[in-house]
Scaffold this active site. Sequence first.
Site, short mmCIF file in Angstrom:
data_model
loop_
_atom_site.label_atom_id
_atom_site.label_comp_id
_atom_site.label_asym_id
_atom_site.label_seq_id
_atom_site.Cartn_x
_atom_site.Cartn_y
_atom_site.Cartn_z
N ASP A 218 0.86 -1.18 0.00
CA ASP A 218 0.00 0.00 0.00
C ASP A 218 0.90 1.24 0.00
O ASP A 218 1.94 1.26 0.66
CB ASP A 218 -0.88 -0.03 1.26
CG ASP A 218 -1.98 1.00 1.21
OD1 ASP A 218 -3.07 0.65 0.76
OD2 ASP A 218 -1.75 2.14 1.64
N ILE A 219 0.49 2.26 -0.75
CA ILE A 219 1.27 3.50 -0.78
C ILE A 219 0.99 4.30 0.50
O ILE A 219 -0.17 4.60 0.80
CB ILE A 219 0.93 4.35 -2.02
CG1 ILE A 219 1.18 3.54 -3.30
CG2 ILE A 219 1.73 5.65 -2.04
CD1 ILE A 219 0.74 4.25 -4.56
N GLU A 261 -5.00 2.32 -4.10
CA GLU A 261 -3.54 2.47 -4.04
C GLU A 261 -2.86 1.21 -3.53
O GLU A 261 -1.69 1.22 -3.16
CB GLU A 261 -3.16 3.66 -3.14
CG GLU A 261 -3.42 3.46 -1.67
CD GLU A 261 -4.80 3.90 -1.23
OE1 GLU A 261 -4.96 4.22 -0.04
OE2 GLU A 261 -5.73 3.92 -2.07
#
Length: 352
Positions: A218-219, A261
């Site tokens: 995950d960003i 994301e």
Amino acid sequence: MWAVEFGDSRDQADKYATQALELMRKLGVPPTPKNFTIWYAYCGEKFPDLRKALDAILSKEEAFDAVQNAALYEKYFASTDEGLAVHETGRQIEDQMAKILTMLVNASEGVGDFEASLKSGLGNISKSSGIGSIKDAVQHLVMETQKMQDSNRKLQAKLEDSSTEIASLRQNLEDVQREAMTDALTGIANRKMFDAMLRRTAAEAMETGEPLCLALTDIDFFKKFNDTYGHQTGDQVLKLVARIMKENVKGRDLAARYGGEEFGVILPQTAIADARTVCEQIRNGVASKRIRNRQTGEEMGNITLSLGIALFRPGEPLSELIHRADEGLYFAKRNGRNQTILETELDTIEAR
């Protein structure tokens, strides 16, 4: 059209269409065909999962935007579009194959006629008593042979045309299938491809005994980044992460956009320690990039990833594998971010 697709009567279709348009007007949703499909299905109550998802959105009293509508259409109806395209291409291929079969049958009949003509001509020659009769019979054979040659040339040309058409249709079919498995924004595999690949590699791992690892990433702070610099810049960040992931996976490995994301990496025939090495290469590759606005030259710093890795346990539901990778990911996010956490580390770290 919608009445046919959803199996509704004319009266039901009128009722659902009216309700859908009223809801869309109330929520400010443009009445495009795809938007209308979503809300017609909602009013028709034949898609309980879709209705539940929409009710959850409506309960938050948030503005319903085009992005949400597109995401819902992609999830619940895009596969229908794909299926129609595949069906149509398959039908065209069948038509071409039928033409080829007809041509071959006609050619076979032509060969039979030619064979009969040859036998007749040869019989005439054997019965002929004079040079004139023999000459006429030979000329007849020459003419029949030329007719057969012309027929063969025409058949070859038709077969070549059909072969070219079938090759083009096959390419179209491959393009449709590839597009259906590709995330439109990032160009890497989408969730549908991810799910199919995970099922296939899990089955192979059970047969061969080879390890299979799954990483979810995950960003970090992506929503804040998106809100600060805008969705267009956010899209460029997603593309950057996808590119770095693709550059660092090899062979049968698969990098996919899991949703929003969040990304997933499927690593067949990979021990968990080696999976960490791959994920660290991805994490470091992303962290080393400085984000800059090309138009204004504004520096926006760098972005980081949090990752969780799980090892497949033969026979377990894939939801369990995903859950363990997800646990590692969210442990990384809760405890400093920009790190990779193995499922085997969770108990040890939490016990400290």
